[in-house]
Design a protein around this motif. Structure first.
Motif, PDB file in Angstrom:
ATOM      1  N   PHE A 435      70.272  43.242  50.824  1.00 33.25           N
ATOM      2  CA  PHE A 435      71.702  43.352  50.545  1.00 33.25           C
ATOM      3  C   PHE A 435      72.461  42.938  51.794  1.00 33.25           C
ATOM      4  CE2 PHE A 435      75.661  45.852  50.911  1.00 33.25           C
ATOM      5  CZ  PHE A 435      76.347  45.287  49.843  1.00 33.25           C
ATOM      6  N   ARG A 436      73.408  41.985  51.637  1.00 34.19           N
ATOM      7  CA  ARG A 436      74.182  41.507  52.775  1.00 34.19           C
ATOM      8  C   ARG A 436      75.669  41.505  52.434  1.00 34.19           C
ATOM      9  NH1 ARG A 436      72.613  35.984  55.105  1.00 34.19           N
ATOM     10  NH2 ARG A 436      72.983  35.318  52.942  1.00 34.19           N
ATOM     11  N   GLN A 437      76.471  41.991  53.370  1.00 27.41           N
ATOM     12  CA  GLN A 437      77.923  41.894  53.283  1.00 27.41           C
ATOM     13  C   GLN A 437      78.392  41.143  54.527  1.00 27.41           C
ATOM     14  OE1 GLN A 437      80.045  45.549  53.701  1.00 27.41           O
ATOM     15  NE2 GLN A 437      82.050  44.597  53.496  1.00 27.41           N
ATOM     16  N   ILE A 438      78.722  39.858  54.368  1.00 33.72           N
ATOM     17  CA  ILE A 438      79.095  39.002  55.492  1.00 33.72           C
ATOM     18  C   ILE A 438      80.609  39.038  55.649  1.00 33.72           C
ATOM     19  CG2 ILE A 438      78.910  36.716  56.518  1.00 33.72           C
ATOM     20  CD1 ILE A 438      76.225  38.086  55.979  1.00 33.72           C
ATOM     21  N   TRP A 439      81.085  39.498  56.787  1.00 36.39           N
ATOM     22  CA  TRP A 439      82.522  39.601  57.022  1.00 36.39           C
ATOM     23  C   TRP A 439      83.134  38.231  57.306  1.00 36.39           C
ATOM     24  CZ3 TRP A 439      82.429  44.264  60.960  1.00 36.39           C
ATOM     25  CH2 TRP A 439      81.981  45.410  60.290  1.00 36.39           C
ATOM     26  N   PRO A 440      84.400  38.047  56.948  1.00 38.06           N
ATOM     27  CA  PRO A 440      85.083  36.801  57.298  1.00 38.06           C
ATOM     28  C   PRO A 440      85.166  36.633  58.815  1.00 38.06           C
ATOM     29  CG  PRO A 440      86.333  38.051  55.662  1.00 38.06           C
ATOM     30  CD  PRO A 440      85.254  38.950  56.160  1.00 38.06           C
ATOM     31  N   LYS A 441      85.196  35.399  59.266  1.00 34.29           N
ATOM     32  CA  LYS A 441      85.269  35.127  60.692  1.00 34.29           C
ATOM     33  C   LYS A 441      86.542  35.732  61.284  1.00 34.29           C
ATOM     34  CE  LYS A 441      84.968  31.318  64.009  1.00 34.29           C
ATOM     35  NZ  LYS A 441      84.854  29.843  64.178  1.00 34.29           N
ATOM     36  N   GLY A 442      86.380  36.496  62.368  1.00 34.26           N
ATOM     37  CA  GLY A 442      87.511  37.107  63.048  1.00 34.26           C
ATOM     38  C   GLY A 442      87.895  38.473  62.520  1.00 34.26           C
ATOM     39  N   GLU A 443      87.302  38.888  61.397  1.00 30.26           N
ATOM     40  CA  GLU A 443      87.608  40.201  60.829  1.00 30.26           C
ATOM     41  C   GLU A 443      86.653  41.247  61.395  1.00 30.26           C
ATOM     42  OE1 GLU A 443      90.089  40.990  58.904  1.00 30.26           O
ATOM     43  OE2 GLU A 443      90.860  38.956  58.647  1.00 30.26           O
ATOM     44  N   TYR A 444      87.120  42.488  61.386  1.00 34.12           N
ATOM     45  CA  TYR A 444      86.290  43.560  61.934  1.00 34.12           C
ATOM     46  C   TYR A 444      86.603  44.855  61.188  1.00 34.12           C
ATOM     47  CZ  TYR A 444      84.049  46.734  65.241  1.00 34.12           C
ATOM     48  OH  TYR A 444      83.235  47.677  65.806  1.00 34.12           O
ATOM     49  N   MET A 445      85.564  45.634  60.920  1.00 31.97           N
ATOM     50  CA  MET A 445      85.734  46.915  60.253  1.00 31.97           C
ATOM     51  C   MET A 445      84.851  47.944  60.955  1.00 31.97           C
ATOM     52  SD  MET A 445      85.179  47.889  56.225  1.00 31.97           S
ATOM     53  CE  MET A 445      83.399  47.654  56.257  1.00 31.97           C
ATOM     54  N   ILE A 446      85.389  49.118  61.161  1.00 29.02           N
ATOM     55  CA  ILE A 446      84.629  50.190  61.811  1.00 29.02           C
ATOM     56  C   ILE A 446      83.819  50.936  60.754  1.00 29.02           C
ATOM     57  CG2 ILE A 446      84.774  52.336  63.113  1.00 29.02           C
ATOM     58  CD1 ILE A 446      87.310  51.288  64.409  1.00 29.02           C
ATOM     59  N   LEU A 447      82.536  51.029  60.968  1.00 27.91           N
ATOM     60  CA  LEU A 447      81.675  51.791  60.074  1.00 27.91           C
ATOM     61  C   LEU A 447      81.542  53.211  60.602  1.00 27.91           C
ATOM     62  CD1 LEU A 447      78.756  49.318  59.228  1.00 27.91           C
ATOM     63  CD2 LEU A 447      80.717  49.926  57.822  1.00 27.91           C
ATOM     64  N   GLU A 448      81.861  54.175  59.786  1.00 29.37           N
ATOM     65  CA  GLU A 448      81.708  55.565  60.194  1.00 29.37           C
ATOM     66  C   GLU A 448      80.235  55.897  60.336  1.00 29.37           C
ATOM     67  OE1 GLU A 448      83.714  57.960  57.381  1.00 29.37           O
ATOM     68  OE2 GLU A 448      85.731  57.204  57.896  1.00 29.37           O
ATOM     69  N   ASP A 449      79.964  56.886  61.173  1.00 24.88           N
ATOM     70  CA  ASP A 449      78.575  57.259  61.437  1.00 24.88           C
ATOM     71  C   ASP A 449      77.835  57.635  60.160  1.00 24.88           C
ATOM     72  OD1 ASP A 449      79.017  56.782  64.090  1.00 24.88           O
ATOM     73  OD2 ASP A 449      79.349  58.899  64.621  1.00 24.88           O
ATOM     74  N   ALA A 450      78.520  58.384  59.278  1.00 27.50           N
ATOM     75  CA  ALA A 450      77.874  58.808  58.040  1.00 27.50           C
ATOM     76  C   ALA A 450      77.535  57.607  57.158  1.00 27.50           C
ATOM     77  CB  ALA A 450      78.786  59.781  57.293  1.00 27.50           C
ATOM     78  N   THR A 451      78.449  56.625  57.137  1.00 27.79           N
ATOM     79  CA  THR A 451      78.206  55.422  56.338  1.00 27.79           C
ATOM     80  C   THR A 451      77.028  54.634  56.886  1.00 27.79           C
ATOM     81  OG1 THR A 451      80.556  55.272  55.779  1.00 27.79           O
ATOM     82  CG2 THR A 451      79.233  53.274  55.529  1.00 27.79           C
ATOM     83  N   ALA A 452      77.008  54.442  58.197  1.00 28.21           N
ATOM     84  CA  ALA A 452      75.897  53.722  58.820  1.00 28.21           C
ATOM     85  C   ALA A 452      74.583  54.438  58.573  1.00 28.21           C
ATOM     86  CB  ALA A 452      76.154  53.560  60.314  1.00 28.21           C
ATOM     87  N   ALA A 453      74.600  55.786  58.645  1.00 28.05           N
ATOM     88  CA  ALA A 453      73.383  56.557  58.414  1.00 28.05           C
ATOM     89  C   ALA A 453      72.885  56.372  56.984  1.00 28.05           C
ATOM     90  CB  ALA A 453      73.640  58.027  58.713  1.00 28.05           C
ATOM     91  N   SER A 454      73.824  56.303  56.027  1.00 29.53           N
ATOM     92  CA  SER A 454      73.428  56.098  54.631  1.00 29.53           C
ATOM     93  C   SER A 454      72.762  54.737  54.447  1.00 29.53           C
ATOM     94  CB  SER A 454      74.658  56.209  53.721  1.00 29.53           C
ATOM     95  OG  SER A 454      75.224  57.502  53.799  1.00 29.53           O
ATOM     96  N   PHE A 455      73.323  53.718  55.103  1.00 30.67           N
ATOM     97  CA  PHE A 455      72.701  52.394  55.015  1.00 30.67           C
ATOM     98  C   PHE A 455      71.323  52.391  55.671  1.00 30.67           C
ATOM     99  CE2 PHE A 455      77.035  50.521  54.300  1.00 30.67           C
ATOM    100  CZ  PHE A 455      76.718  49.901  53.112  1.00 30.67           C
ATOM    101  N   ARG A 456      71.209  53.081  56.802  1.00 31.98           N
ATOM    102  CA  ARG A 456      69.893  53.137  57.457  1.00 31.98           C
ATOM    103  C   ARG A 456      68.883  53.844  56.575  1.00 31.98           C
ATOM    104  NH1 ARG A 456      73.096  53.456  62.248  1.00 31.98           N
ATOM    105  NH2 ARG A 456      73.235  55.727  62.121  1.00 31.98           N
ATOM    106  N   GLY A 457      69.360  54.798  55.757  1.00 31.03           N
ATOM    107  CA  GLY A 457      68.458  55.440  54.809  1.00 31.03           C
ATOM    108  C   GLY A 457      67.908  54.439  53.801  1.00 31.03           C
ATOM    109  N   LEU A 458      68.754  53.496  53.360  1.00 32.21           N
ATOM    110  CA  LEU A 458      68.274  52.447  52.458  1.00 32.21           C
ATOM    111  C   LEU A 458      67.261  51.542  53.152  1.00 32.21           C
ATOM    112  CD1 LEU A 458      71.622  51.386  50.708  1.00 32.21           C
ATOM    113  CD2 LEU A 458      69.801  52.826  49.768  1.00 32.21           C
ATOM    114  N   VAL A 459      67.500  51.282  54.451  1.00 32.22           N
ATOM    115  CA  VAL A 459      66.549  50.475  55.222  1.00 32.22           C
ATOM    116  C   VAL A 459      65.193  51.163  55.275  1.00 32.22           C
ATOM    117  CG1 VAL A 459      66.035  49.516  57.496  1.00 32.22           C
ATOM    118  CG2 VAL A 459      68.365  49.370  56.584  1.00 32.22           C
ATOM    119  N   GLU A 460      65.192  52.481  55.489  1.00 27.48           N
ATOM    120  CA  GLU A 460      63.936  53.234  55.541  1.00 27.48           C
ATOM    121  C   GLU A 460      63.195  53.189  54.209  1.00 27.48           C
ATOM    122  OE1 GLU A 460      65.084  57.097  56.789  1.00 27.48           O
ATOM    123  OE2 GLU A 460      65.524  56.500  58.867  1.00 27.48           O
TER     124      GLU A 460
END
Length: 475
Positions: A435-460
């Motif tokens: 699963f990939r979400q490619i951001w537009p060039k020059g755009e930036y979004m802050i990922l909250e710790d809980a959100t990043a942890a949930s994605f890492r759970g999918l990686v595991e």
């Protein structure tokens, strides 16, 4: 003491000093001779390699063929292989000259060459190079330059094609109209030719392209399988043996050219093209064209897609729509998908299709294994709702790779539920492995710790995750 006696005494002192220095230099000279003798007796390991191994190493030093879209320096060049090997030592020179495959590929940049080689010497340079290749299959490419005001090297190019037509396996010509005028009366044959690429970025405005229409130079090439027309070149400029083609690239072709290739290249498997706006003259609205073998279709920017309504592609597996294609009316395209996409396995669109509906995929492309889209928030919310296997087990059951390009969307509970439901599979469904979400060039979004942890759970759990700009994942 007289003046003369004084000079003699001083001369005697200098002679004595010289003799003393000679006595001191002799041991050093002897030592130097001994060290040089020892050094001369050393055989460098590289010089002891068998010629066939040295020859193989030389072949691995060759640069890959240059891309037409990127400039490359003059070739042959004494600073690059294989000419570089001729300057190291006599042994390497002999090995290089007796390795035919080193000389089987020749790539020329006429813009660089014109400052170093007189035009009447170009042919000799080419013939000397290919003359060392023996009976090897040959690859020949030539690039001109922007603003080219004369057909520099046209006679040499014509002579090369005529002399080595029986051995040429690959030809790539990025030239002006006058160069092709020099070979218009030559029709081969080219019995070994498998790949032909023609680019016309420097057209002669006075002559135009009409003089190239249906030029037969490469018509007698019974093994031609890959054909490419880029920049201002188009299929109607040359006659081709369509029945042998398996891959065609056309940056610009008319609707009739597009349909003619589909109709006549019956064994075509890959087609990358941009169809210009225009009327159909050689095909009527009732002409239905079926290509039984095409499995990959890539529609380039500015593609005029209404001509798709006449196509039937029962073997189509991969469909890619490039950025720059704007859909004003998708009825014809939807009808094309409904007719031809039963076997579709990969669909990607680098542009936003405003009328795209989620049920497109359920109805027209149920067998997809890879999907790449560029869509808005409303579409994404509905898509992830349908993607949840617990709620809609029959929606894209074989999907393995999912990409959203140029998108920044908020992570929601339905999104995680949908992705989580795709980490297990049964006999009827597949695991979503990427699963990939490619951001537009020059755009930036802050990922909250809980959100990043949930994605890492999918990686595991085995899913490859990329969220962020194209060159860096934030997970």
């Amino acid at each position: 003491m007289s003046f003369h006696a004084d000079l003699r005494a001083r001369l005697a002192e200098v002679d004595a000093s010289i003799s003393e220095l000679h006595l001191r230099l002799k041991p050093l000279e002897d030592a130097r001779k001994q060290l040089q003798s020892q050094l001369d007796s050393i055989v460098y390991p590289v010089a002891t390699l068998p010629p066939e191994i040295t020859s193989n190493i030389f072949l691995r030093c060759l640069l890959p063929p240059p891309e037409l879209s990127s400039p490359y320096k003059a070739h042959p060049s004494t600073s690059m292989a294989p000419l570089l090997f001729l300057q190291v030592c006599r042994r390497w020179r002999d090995i290089a000259l007796s390795t035919p495959h080193l000389w089987a590929d020749l790539h020329l940049n006429l813009e660089e060459m014109r400052f170093e080689i007189y035009e009447f010497d170009v042919e000799r340079h080419i013939m000397d190079w290919f003359g060392r290749a023996g009976a090897c299959p040959l690859s020949f490419s030539v690039r001109g330059w922007m603003g080219m005001d004369e057909a520099y090297g046209s006679d040499a190019i014509s002579a090369t094609l005529r002399a080595y037509a029986p051995q040429l396996q690959s030809i790539c010509l990025q030239l002006e109209t006058a160069h092709f005028e020099a070979i218009k009366d030559f029709t081969g044959p080219f019995p070994m030719l498998q790949s032909l690429a023609i680019a016309l970025p420097f057209p002669d405005e006075e002559v135009g392209h009409q003089m190239l229409n249906f030029q037969p130079t490469f018509s007698n090439a019974p093994r031609l399988s890959q054909l490419s027309f880029t920049e201002e070149a188009s299929p109607s400029m040359f006659l081709h043996p369509f029945d042998t083609l398996s891959k065609v690239t056309c940056e610009s072709c008319s609707p009739d050219d597009f349909l003619s290739i589909m109709q006549n290249a019956s064994f075509l498997r890959e087609f990358e093209c941009s169809v210009e706006p225009g009327e159909l003259f050689a095909h009527s609205d009732s002409d239905i064209i079926t290509n039984q073998h095409l499995h990959t279709l890539h529609l380039l920017p500015q593609c005029f897609y209404p001509s798709l309504r006449l196509l039937r592609l029962p073997a189509l597996q991969n469909l890619h729509i490039s950025e720059g294609i704007h859909f004003r009316e998708t009825r014809d395209f939807l009808a094309f998908l409904a007719r031809s996409s039963a076997s579709l396995r990969s669909f990607s669109a680098s542009c936003k299709i405003t009328t795209l509906k989620v049920d497109w995929f359920a109805i027209s492309m149920p067998g997809l294994t890879a999907l790449e889209l560029c869509q808005g928030d409303d579409f994404l919310l509905e898509f992830f709702t349908m993607l949840n296997r617990a709620q809609h087990p029959g929606f894209l059951p074989h999907l393995q790779s999912l990409t959203f390009r140029d998108c920044i969307f908020s992570v929601t509970a339905p999104m995680f539920s949908a992705l989580s439901s795709r980490t297990t599979a049964d006999g009827q469904t597949s695991i979503l492995s990427s699963f990939r979400q490619i951001w537009p060039k020059g755009e930036y979004m802050i990922l909250e710790d809980a959100t990043a942890a949930s994605f890492r759970g999918l990686v595991e759990r085995g899913m490859a995750i990329h969220i962020g700009p194209v060159d860096r994942s934030r997970i």
